[in-house]
Design a protein around this motif. Structure first.
Motif, mmCIF file in Angstrom:
data_model
loop_
_atom_site.group_PDB
_atom_site.id
_atom_site.type_symbol
_atom_site.label_atom_id
_atom_site.label_comp_id
_atom_site.label_asym_id
_atom_site.label_seq_id
_atom_site.Cartn_x
_atom_site.Cartn_y
_atom_site.Cartn_z
ATOM 1 N N LEU A 76 1.598 -0.283 -0.931
ATOM 2 C CA LEU A 76 0.464 -0.056 -0.086
ATOM 3 C C LEU A 76 0.355 -1.070 1.013
ATOM 4 N N ASN A 77 0.394 -2.190 0.629
ATOM 5 C CA ASN A 77 0.326 -3.290 1.694
ATOM 6 C C ASN A 77 1.285 -3.113 2.677
ATOM 7 N N ILE A 78 2.722 -3.100 2.137
ATOM 8 C CA ILE A 78 3.509 -2.786 3.254
ATOM 9 C C ILE A 78 3.535 -1.683 4.224
ATOM 10 N N LEU A 79 3.010 -0.512 3.507
ATOM 11 C CA LEU A 79 2.932 0.822 4.363
ATOM 12 C C LEU A 79 1.787 0.620 5.453
ATOM 13 N N MET A 80 0.745 -0.255 5.158
ATOM 14 C CA MET A 80 -0.411 -0.455 6.184
ATOM 15 C C MET A 80 0.181 -1.255 7.179
ATOM 16 N N ARG A 140 1.918 11.174 2.552
ATOM 17 C CA ARG A 140 0.534 11.134 2.812
ATOM 18 C C ARG A 140 -0.081 11.846 1.161
ATOM 19 N N VAL A 141 0.488 12.815 0.780
ATOM 20 C CA VAL A 141 0.047 13.366 -0.430
ATOM 21 C C VAL A 141 0.104 12.299 -1.392
ATOM 22 N N ASP A 196 -7.832 2.267 2.670
ATOM 23 C CA ASP A 196 -7.943 1.719 3.743
ATOM 24 C C ASP A 196 -6.484 2.423 4.493
ATOM 25 N N LEU A 197 -5.490 2.849 3.563
ATOM 26 C CA LEU A 197 -4.370 3.234 4.265
ATOM 27 C C LEU A 197 -4.480 4.671 4.896
ATOM 28 N N LEU A 251 -3.996 6.663 8.338
ATOM 29 C CA LEU A 251 -3.405 7.676 8.735
ATOM 30 C C LEU A 251 -4.001 8.857 9.383
ATOM 31 N N VAL A 252 -5.129 8.528 9.599
ATOM 32 C CA VAL A 252 -5.867 9.843 10.200
ATOM 33 C C VAL A 252 -5.836 9.850 11.469
#
Length: 971
Positions: free
Chosen positions: A409-413, A427-428, A447-448, A452-453
């Motif tokens: 999750l940290n890297i995806l942010m 996203r799911v 937070d992620l 994404l929104v």
């Protein structure tokens, strides 16, 4: 049996006991002090030995036994031995039941060690040093043994040097002056013929070397990096890492050597060389360019060889060959490829190979994949390679290990700023992480999701979050509601959808909604005239089912008070909306329910009283009932509610002629002005979450920044020889009042120190109703009260002279007549009913009591401007009130802003808290601070002061100071 054959090389050399070559610790004798010998138990009786046929003994073994026995007998008579062995001391310390017993044991051992040192007991020096290291690890002072380390290092034998270097690394650091004495011994050991002694010297130098030692011994380290021995080269490379950190100028001396070490086969040498290259890239841009040209090919070869290598037991970890070398090489490749397209293109193939071939069912494989993804996202990689990396992170999100999911999750942010479309595919899975049992994963996933929104997916994502709000943990609801409300405000394309989402949030988690959220909702409803009827009906319906939600009740009560007739008459019906039947009595019942249910909440009850007052004008038939409900709080212990009850009751009973005009619907609130004020208030309250630092004297400085204790401020400001008192604000800055609370006059009385500027502007409705403040706050001094704060604040009415008798007051009276308030009021002899608004009109004038002087520019540089507004108190020429305004002239915000001033000793200075500690950029806002000055030699010496401003720009500390002497005459 025959004796064992002699080894090809001597494993252990035992010399006769002498001062120059003591025996190893394993041959040390038992305790030798007389007291210790007296406490020793008698030796056990000798066991009978079986008569066995033995082979002839080697005469060399007899010689060894004789040497050990002679050495033990000599040491038993040594008066300077330290009593106990290391293991005995450890056993005694562990047996202590209290800290006092432990201190006693340590004190006794330290005394014995000191006696051995002062008596020049060389034979047990290494044992004493071992015990000192253990005592040091327990946290006791061991500085008296530092010179013993140097003596052991200077010894000739390897055992003494080993314990000496170990003590050197533990007991000393680079700040010790004693360390200068060991430089020569280190240089000699670096040139020693024994590779193990060379290794000891390199290990010590790599741990504690200072900049001076690095410059002196760098040539020896360079020479050892060319050694044939792999262990020596490995330790020399690690030692050079320390040298480059201490003296970055020496980086150019190691660039070529580091590149050559990458051609080695030994993994220990390779990992040390890679670490050295990483440090060189951090230390020098020239080294970075050099390694980009000369090392990329070597790194790719190393990574390919390690990935494709067969099974090697010495490097295998969970079926993966040397994952530590994998990770070090990937980190270095990330540094070299960042911002360089050519290097990144050369790495793409090997990175794709590592990402596809590495197994993810082991922790070591996941570590390599993590670093591979970090490298791909950090270099100028192709889009296909980035998609591959994000897909790896998607697999991480499905892992059972919480740590792996969290780092994914940290890297995806960070990855969402590079390739948002690839992240959207997962996203799911990310939404499922929002519902995870682990709190840290939930928060990071939320937070992620917020990142994404966008305009296309805002509605489905918001629906998912609102649905989860019903079953979310109470601890998580506050963060979840904050994100949902922020998403609705940021991405709402139509006000109806925004209002529906906010009503759902208030209904499901109204107790977890922050005040600024429902304040913003009220502002939106005020501006949406076509949706006001729909809003009040929706809120009334929600209030019937979720009356326990505090924020929902506040917004509903406000809307019922403002738009009660729309609720009763079904005004402004939408097409998809069904009519509801609500009577005037039902509307009053809803407000009364909130008034009685939330008895501890002063804000909610105050809003309910205001709503009831307005409903008395909207529903004249309910006036009598409303009056009875309001009058129930006339004897309330909360002064705010008591005052409102009395004043509102008077309006309902005595001022019916002006009630309709007085209680008209609130004007449309300026939405843009509110958003600007909300943003500035948010910035001002950010430092409130930091713990306030306290100076040694107990004074709490503003903005949570501790006053440095290194030198007096007088010295820093370079004032005259006279001791100048220095004053700082005594408390942290309070955030400005909320916009809506200014309008409604709710939230209690906010008292500030004398002279502090008000941060909230006065509203028209607040002036008319005098709500949310005591009479003294509205400009009229309270009868019978005399406060020093009132003497320094601008007042809006004349001071009252003489003794005043407390009297009942009606704040609303005849509003028709007009008169000016001036002069003084004579003594009131007897109590009488007074209507304070009798004789007042909206055009009432107030005579000013302060002498305002011209403003001056106290300080101006290329980055900061300070303006002083000066006021004098009539009849007090020695006192001056100054209002300072700080303006930022640059394009970057100033944070942690602190203003300090120093004056000569004949001047008294008192600073008030500043309005904030963030100065907005480009002069779009300012920070204000008031202070008062008393010149005890007014007319003889002019007013002068030195000022100093400290702040941060992008995390970097800045300091400006100057002298103010351009005050107007007579100040």
């Amino acid at each position: 049996f025959s004796p064992p054959p002699s080894p090809p090389f001597p494993l252990l050399q035992i010399h006769p006991p002498s001062s120059s070559s003591p025996l190893p610790a394993c041959f040390l004798p038992a305790p030798t002090t007389p007291a210790a010998r007296s406490r020793e138990l008698p030796p056990p009786p000798p066991r009978p030995r079986r008569a066995l046929a033995r082979a002839p003994r080697d005469p060399k073994l007899d010689t060894v036994e004789k040497i050990v026995e002679d050495f033990a007998s000599d040491m038993a008579l040594n008066p300077f031995s330290s009593g106990t062995r290391l293991r005995d001391m450890i056993r005694a310390i562990r047996a202590c039941k209290t800290a006092a017993e432990e201190r006693a044991v340590v004190r006794r051992e330290c005394a014995a060690i000191r006696a051995a040192i002062s008596g020049d007991g060389q034979d047990l020096r290494h044992r004493n040093m071992a015990k000192l290291m253990f005592i040091h690890m327990l946290g006791y002072p061991t500085h008296f043994g530092q010179m013993e380390c140097l003596k052991l290092i200077a010894a000739a034998g390897y055992p003494e040097k080993r314990i000496g270097y170990l003590g050197l690394m533990l007991l000393l650091d680079e700040r010790q002056e004693v360390l200068m004495l060991v430089t020569n011994s280190l240089k000699q050991d670096l040139n020693h013929s024994n590779q193990f002694i060379v290794g000891l010297a390199l290990c010590a130098l790599g741990n504690i070397c200072s900049a001076e030692m690095a410059r002196d011994l760098a040539p020896e380290v360079e020479r050892l990096m060319r050694s044939r021995d792999a262990n020596t080269k490995k330790k020399a490379a690690l030692c050079s890492v320390r040298i480059v950190r201490k003296v970055p100028d020496l980086a150019e001396n190691f660039m070529g050597l580091a590149a050559s070490l990458l051609k080695e086969k030994h993994h220990g040498v390779l990992i040390s060389a890679v670490q050295l290259c990483t440090e060189l890239c951090k230390a020098s841009k020239d080294a970075l360019e050099y390694l980009r040209k000369n090392c990329i090919e070597g790194l790719v070869r190393i990574l390919r060889d390690v990935s494709n290598s067969s099974y090697a037991p010495e490097y295998d970890v969970a079926g993966i060959s040397d994952p530590f070398l994998h990770i070090r090489v990937l980190k270095l490749m990330r540094m070299l490829g960042q911002g360089d397209a050519d290097c990144s293109d050369y790495m793409n193939d090997i990175l794709a190979q590592v990402a596809t071939k590495t197994e993810s069912n082991k922790n070591a494989g996941n570590a390599i994949l993590y670093e591979c993804v970090e490298t791909i996202m950090g270099i100028e990689a192709t889009s296909g390679l980035r998609v591959l990396a994000i897909n790896i992170l998607g697999r991480f999100l499905s892992n059972r290990d919480n740590n792996i999911r969290y780092v994914a999750l940290n890297i995806l942010m960070r990855a969402i700023t590079v390739d948002a479309q690839a992240v959207q595919r997962h996203r799911v899975t990310i939404l499922e992480c929002v519902k995870d049992a682990d709190a840290s994963i939930r928060k990071r996933a939320l937070d992620l999701v917020y990142l994404l929104v966008n305009d296309t997916n805002v509605k489905p994502l918001t629906k998912e979050l609102v649905d989860y709000l019903q079953v979310a943990d109470p601890d998580f609801k506050e963060d979840l509601t904050a994100k949902i409300c922020s998403i609705a405000e940021k991405f709402s394309q139509e006000k109806l959808w925004y209002l529906d989402q906010m009503f759902k949030v208030l209904s499901l988690a109204g107790n977890h909604v922050k005040d600024d959220v429902w304040h913003a909702l009220i502002v939106v409803i005020s501006n949406a005239s076509e949706l006001q009827g729909y809003s009040v009906r929706s809120l009334y319906t929600a209030l019937q089912a979720y009356s326990e939600q505090g924020s929902l009740l506040r917004v509903a009560v406000w809307c019922i008070g403002e738009y009660g007739e729309m609720l009763v008459n079904n005004v402004g019906m939408l097409e998809a909306e069904g009519p509801i039947t609500v009577t005037e009595s039902d509307a009053v019942d809803a407000v009364e329910l909130g008034l009685n249910r939330y008895s501890p909440d002063v804000t909610t009850r105050s809003m309910c009283l205001v709503a009831l007052l307005k409903l008395s004008s909207r529903f004249p038939s309910m006036s009598e009932r409303i009056k009875q409900i309001v009058s129930q709080n006339k004897e309330n212990m909360v002064l705010e509610l008591q005052q409102r009850s009395i004043e509102f009751g008077s309006i309902i009973q005595r001022h019916q002629s002006i009630r309709s005009s007085l209680l008209e619907r609130m004007p449309v609130l300026d939405e843009a002005a509110y958003l600007v004020k909300r943003a500035s208030a948010t910035q001002a309250t950010i430092p409130a979450y930091k713990p306030a630092a306290v100076t040694p004297g107990g004074l709490k400085l503003p903005n949570g920044v501790a006053k440095p204790a290194a030198a007096p401020l007088v010295d820093l400001l370079d004032l005259s020889s006279d001791d100048a008192p220095v004053t700082s604000a005594a408390s942290a800055t309070t955030a400005p009042s909320d916009f809506l609370q200014d309008l409604l006059g709710i939230g209690g009385t906010n008292l500030s120190t004398a002279g502090a500027p008000s941060s909230a502007s006065t509203d028209i409705l607040m002036d008319l109703l005098s709500m949310g403040s005591s009479p003294s706050q509205n400009g009229l001094p309270s009868p019978g009260l005399s406060s020093p704060a009132l003497e320094k604040k601008p007042v809006s009415a004349a001071p009252q002279v003489g003794s005043l008798v407390p009297e009942p007051m009606d704040l609303l009276g005849s509003l028709s007549s007009s008169a000016s308030v001036s002069g003084t009021k004579s003594t009131i002899a007897a109590p009488q009913a007074v209507d304070l608004l009798d004789g007042l009109s909206p055009s009432t004038s107030v005579s000013g009591l302060e002498d305002t002087r011209p403003s001056i520019t106290a300080f101006q540089s290329a980055t900061l401007k300070i303006t002083f507004d000066i006021r004098k108190q009539p009849g007090k020429p020695q006192e001056t009130t100054i209002h300072a305004t700080f303006t930022n002239l640059t394009s970057s915000n100033y944070t942690d802003f602190i203003f300090q001033a120093a004056v000569p000793k004949f001047i008294q200075l008192r600073l008030d808290p500043a309005s904030g500690n963030i100065v907005p950029a480009n002069g779009k806002g300012s920070v204000t601070q008031g202070f008062s000055v008393t010149n005890n030699q007014h007319g003889q010496k002019p007013l002068a002061m030195r000022i100093r401003m400290s702040y941060k720009v992008n995390g970097e500390d800045r300091l400006e100071q100057g002298q103010v002497s351009n005050f107007p005459p007579g100040v």
